[in-house]
Design an enzyme around this catalytic site. Sequence first.
Site, short mmCIF file in Angstrom:
data_model
loop_
_atom_site.label_atom_id
_atom_site.label_comp_id
_atom_site.label_asym_id
_atom_site.label_seq_id
_atom_site.Cartn_x
_atom_site.Cartn_y
_atom_site.Cartn_z
N HIS A 120 -4.41 -2.21 -4.30
CA HIS A 120 -3.29 -1.62 -3.55
C HIS A 120 -3.88 -0.81 -2.40
CE1 HIS A 120 0.70 0.07 -2.77
NE2 HIS A 120 0.06 1.21 -2.53
N CYS A 121 -3.51 -1.16 -1.18
CA CYS A 121 -4.04 -0.49 0.00
C CYS A 121 -3.03 0.54 0.48
CB CYS A 121 -4.34 -1.50 1.10
SG CYS A 121 -5.01 -0.76 2.62
N PRO A 122 -3.34 1.83 0.41
CA PRO A 122 -2.37 2.84 0.87
C PRO A 122 -2.20 2.83 2.38
CG PRO A 122 -4.46 3.88 0.28
CD PRO A 122 -4.57 2.44 -0.13
N ASN A 125 0.41 0.45 2.84
CA ASN A 125 1.49 0.72 1.89
C ASN A 125 1.96 -0.57 1.21
OD1 ASN A 125 3.21 2.41 0.50
ND2 ASN A 125 4.83 2.33 2.04
N ASN A 126 1.00 -1.38 0.82
CA ASN A 126 1.33 -2.65 0.18
C ASN A 126 0.11 -3.11 -0.62
OD1 ASN A 126 2.76 -4.91 -0.56
ND2 ASN A 126 2.53 -5.96 1.41
#
Length: 338
Positions: A120-122, A125-126
């Site tokens: 999950h890549c902040p 945001n996805n």
Amino acid sequence: MPRTTPLTCNKIIGNFFVMFVLSVILFIYSNVMKIYFPQSDVLWVKVFLGFFHLSVFMLIWCFLRAMLTDPGIVPPLWGFYMGDSENKRRRYCLMCHVFKPERCHHCSACNRCVLNMDHHCPWINNCVGFYNRKFFMLLLVYVLISLYMALISMSFPVYAKIRYLISIHSIPAYNDIFMLSGYFLNLLLAMTISMFFKFHIKLILSNSTTIDNMDKKNTQKTNVYDKGSTLNWYQVFGKNKLLWLLPITGISGKPIGDGVIWTQENNNIDEEVPGNEVEVRKSVPGSSDTGKINSTPQIGASSIDRVQNSEIKRKDEIDSKPSTDSFRKGNNSYQSLR
């Protein structure tokens, strides 16, 4: 697949990360334009600014595609397939109430299961999954291109400014601080993202993900999903080479597969066969023919020992039991004595 809850706290906080990323892009872009826009009449400056704007445009395009593309949902009513072995591992997600396919994981931030989840890549945001992994990699490519272009173009002005400030022994003004901070932020991001990009290229060429790489169970075994660097690359970027550098897929540029079914290469067969398999087989009567040894299914030495021990035990039990004839003779002699 619908979310189990409308929104999570991590998704709300992720919107601030997105705004921060966009502000950093704007900050570095404004530094470059502040230096070179007054010189836009020069030919080489026009060429440089043209390529720089193209790179920034591709960066924003890939950023939006990676952020807005669904990484992959579990198909409705997916579960067991006819022909699957009964002992094959199946995982059930208690949050989404679905069976999770291989390499599918539940993301607590997105509150859903993601096919072939990498992480999950902040910053977008996805989640990075099966269907948006190409867009994420292209985002890293164009981020690095833009950073290095800005870094090289700002190097000489920053160097001249530092020499000037040292010579006059003066405190930098606001504009000087703005340019110097932008340059060193650019340098830090270029070094960090370069290492991050190298790590993800290695994962793609081995058909692995960040979660697979962190799984302790896979650190001591051969990667069963590795099909070779070429096929692994096709699995993420598709077979159409003309679309590799564009954040679009089309029909010919889709990732290979569906993210649900993963074929595995059984590369660990030899590890399960004992090293003295041939010697054990030769010691068994009737198995001296080498050709038969190679054509028969391989079984371990422990299986042969168990069979031999069971046969010896049965023979001992039979020998220890008195036969029916001897029992009858003993009974008749006893009756005659009475």
